[in-house]
Design a protein around this motif. Structure first.
Motif, short mmCIF file in Angstrom:
data_model
loop_
_atom_site.label_atom_id
_atom_site.label_comp_id
_atom_site.label_asym_id
_atom_site.label_seq_id
_atom_site.Cartn_x
_atom_site.Cartn_y
_atom_site.Cartn_z
N GLY A 194 0.81 -1.21 0.00
CA GLY A 194 0.00 0.00 0.00
C GLY A 194 0.85 1.26 0.00
O GLY A 194 0.46 2.28 -0.59
N THR A 195 1.99 1.20 0.65
CA THR A 195 2.88 2.38 0.70
C THR A 195 3.35 2.74 -0.71
O THR A 195 3.34 3.91 -1.11
CB THR A 195 4.10 2.10 1.59
N THR A 215 -2.62 8.80 11.77
CA THR A 215 -2.62 7.82 10.68
C THR A 215 -1.44 6.89 10.90
O THR A 215 -0.63 7.11 11.80
CB THR A 215 -2.54 8.49 9.30
N PHE A 216 -1.36 5.85 10.09
CA PHE A 216 -0.20 4.98 10.13
C PHE A 216 0.95 5.68 9.40
O PHE A 216 0.73 6.40 8.43
CB PHE A 216 -0.54 3.64 9.46
N GLY A 261 1.01 -6.37 -0.24
CA GLY A 261 0.47 -6.02 -1.56
C GLY A 261 -0.38 -4.77 -1.49
O GLY A 261 -0.78 -4.33 -0.39
N TRP A 294 -1.82 3.93 16.40
CA TRP A 294 -0.51 4.41 15.98
C TRP A 294 -0.20 5.69 16.76
O TRP A 294 -1.08 6.50 17.01
CB TRP A 294 -0.49 4.78 14.51
N VAL A 297 -7.43 9.86 4.98
CA VAL A 297 -7.16 8.45 5.31
C VAL A 297 -8.44 7.90 5.96
O VAL A 297 -8.94 8.50 6.92
CB VAL A 297 -5.97 8.33 6.30
N ALA A 313 3.02 5.02 7.24
CA ALA A 313 3.23 4.83 5.80
C ALA A 313 2.62 5.96 4.99
O ALA A 313 3.17 6.34 3.94
CB ALA A 313 2.64 3.50 5.35
N SER A 314 1.48 6.53 5.46
CA SER A 314 0.88 7.63 4.70
C SER A 314 1.87 8.79 4.64
O SER A 314 2.10 9.37 3.56
CB SER A 314 -0.42 8.13 5.37
N SER A 366 -4.44 -1.57 0.66
CA SER A 366 -3.30 -2.39 1.14
C SER A 366 -3.78 -3.80 1.48
O SER A 366 -4.92 -3.97 1.95
CB SER A 366 -2.70 -1.74 2.39
N PHE A 367 -2.89 -4.75 1.28
CA PHE A 367 -3.23 -6.15 1.59
C PHE A 367 -2.14 -6.77 2.46
O PHE A 367 -1.74 -7.91 2.25
CB PHE A 367 -3.44 -6.93 0.29
N LYS A 424 -4.73 -6.70 7.16
CA LYS A 424 -5.88 -6.10 6.45
C LYS A 424 -7.01 -7.11 6.25
O LYS A 424 -6.83 -8.30 6.50
CB LYS A 424 -5.41 -5.53 5.10
C1 LIG Z 1 -3.47 4.04 6.96
C2 LIG Z 1 -2.45 3.21 6.25
N1 LIG Z 1 -1.75 3.77 5.23
C3 LIG Z 1 -0.84 3.07 4.54
C4 LIG Z 1 -0.58 1.73 4.83
C5 LIG Z 1 0.50 1.05 4.08
O1 LIG Z 1 0.17 -0.18 3.54
P1 LIG Z 1 1.29 -1.30 3.41
O2 LIG Z 1 1.56 -1.85 4.77
O3 LIG Z 1 0.65 -2.30 2.51
O4 LIG Z 1 2.48 -0.68 2.79
C6 LIG Z 1 -1.31 1.11 5.86
C7 LIG Z 1 -1.12 -0.29 6.21
O5 LIG Z 1 -0.16 -0.76 6.71
C8 LIG Z 1 -2.24 1.86 6.59
O6 LIG Z 1 -2.93 1.32 7.61
#
Ligand SMILES: Cc1ncc(COP(=O)(O)O)c(C=O)c1O
Length: 382
Positions: free
Chosen positions: A60-61, A85-86, A209, A328, A147, A88-89, A197-198, A202
């Motif tokens: 997802g990132t 948010t997490f 993925g 988070w 998000v 990765a965003s 994101s997978f 998830k």
């Molecule tokens: C809010 C949010 N953004 C981005 C991501 C990134 O996804 P990934 O872990 O597949 O890279 C996630 C999940 O981990 C997420 O929960």
């Protein structure tokens, strides 16, 4: 300590044709970057979300990174992002050399606070040559990334009516929201590009993925191009821009196809867990739930409760082999993002972080396990 089995938070549920499809990849040698399962998985996710095109990515990132690039975000831009948010965003923004501009959370929905967003855009930004500028330092605001926190959504009509007054592309982080909709429209389709994101926790998982969804054929083609090293010739190593090796391999897409077949049953199970917990905790003075708007159908991804006795509850659940997790840590608490502009009045994100706990809600959770979790939550807070 009880002698019951450990109850995980949210784990993959491999319960359908995944083995069969993966075996087929192994038997035929189609394990790598191209293959029928990649195309099938992309289309299944797009169809489910009601989008025309899907483009798979390693996670997802990576999907978010590509989506931001395609939305025209550039180095030194700001991208408006919820503080809660997490990571990765925020990281996907940093990969471009842009900077998150953080907005506090709504105290009830835990999504980006729309009052703060509206005020900020009205009072602290300006338009110059068709671009949105942060008045304080003159830097461009290149995009906004809502998000859909925990698979829930804000009032999207209001969000869109606020944002559409400005030249501000939207990139939806719908990574947690496969199966969530607002007025019947699926998360990830409110902007030209949305991302899912997978990863392992998830609602469906390919191990790792992601998928980008869009209705725009050109954007879909460009997303595919960028995720596949921007190779512009079939038989020569000619690459016409800086691309990325972000392809999801056929082997994992095969898992994804098996998981997508199960998605309706997974959503059903998540909703059963949510309904069971809500009923079990009815009337408990120190438990509050994330608010859901009547127009929103959530996927029930990660059931999270709010209590002023967070540490006590966490300790009790851990001692009883029940995995529970805090939210988070808000982005402004992390070293890389501590100096970001943070639009807030009461720092709700901090309060939510200090009061919320996610509790077990895997799609494979048994009724017996749900009862154990509910019993122990009540015992801790009694
Ligand atoms: C809010 C949010 N953004 C981005 C991501 C990134 O996804 P990934 O872990 O597949 O890279 C996630 C999940 O981990 C997420 O929960």
């Amino acid at each position: 300590m009880s002698n019951q089995q450990f109850i995980p938070l949210s784990v993959p549920n491999i319960a359908g044709n995944e083995w069969k499809y993966v075996k087929e990849c192994l038997d035929t040698g189609w394990i790598s970057s191209v293959g029928a399962y990649v195309n099938q998985f992309e289309q299944m996710v797009a169809d489910f979300a009601g989008a025309k095109y899907g483009v798979a990515a390693v996670n997802g990132t990576a999907a978010l990174h590509i989506a931001l690039l395609l939305s025209g975000v550039k180095q030194h831009d700001y991208v408006i992002l919820p503080n809660l948010t997490f990571v990765a965003s925020a990281n996907s923004i940093k990969y471009i050399g842009a900077e998150p501009l953080l907005i506090d959370a709504d105290p009830d929905l835990w999504q980006m606070d729309l009052d703060l967003l509206e005020e900020f855009l009205e009072n602290e930004t300006d338009e110059k040559n068709g671009e949105l500028i942060y008045i304080q330092d003159g830097r461009r605001i290149g995009a906004i990334m809502p998000v859909h926190i925990l698979g829930n959504m804000c009032d999207m009509d209001r969000f869109l009516s606020i944002v559409k007054k400005y030249p501000l592309p939207i990139v939806e982080d719908a990574t947690e929201a496969l199966g969530t909709s607002y007025k019947g429209k699926h998360a990830g389709t409110f902007s030209p590009i949305g991302c899912f994101s997978f990863n392992g926790n998830k609602i469906i998982s390919t191990g790792g993925g992601g998928v980008i969804v869009t209705d725009d054929e050109q954007l879909a083609k460009h997303a595919k191009h960028l995720t596949t090293t921007a190779k512009a010739s079939v038989d020569e190593y000619y690459h016409d821009e800086v691309g990325y090796n972000y392809r999801l391999v056929n082997l994992l897409a095969a898992v994804g196809v098996g998981q997508m077949e199960l998605l309706p049953s997974f959503i059903k199970r998540k909703k059963e867990a949510v309904a069971f917990y809500k009923k079990s905790f009815e009337g408990l003075a120190d438990i509050r739930f994330q608010k859901e708007l009547p127009d929103v159908q959530t996927n029930g991804w990660l059931f999270t409760i709010q209590t002023d006795q967070q540490q006590k509850l966490l300790d009790h659940l851990n001692a009883n082999k029940i995995l529970s997790r805090r939210f988070w840590m808000p982005m402004n608490k992390l070293p890389m993002y501590k100096d970001c502009v943070y639009v807030q009045q009461k720092d709700n994100a901090d309060y939510i972080y200090n009061t919320c706990l996610s509790i077990p809600c895997s799609t494979s959770i048994t009724d017996e396990q749900l009862k154990i979790v509910a019993r122990e939550v009540k015992a801790a807070l009694r």
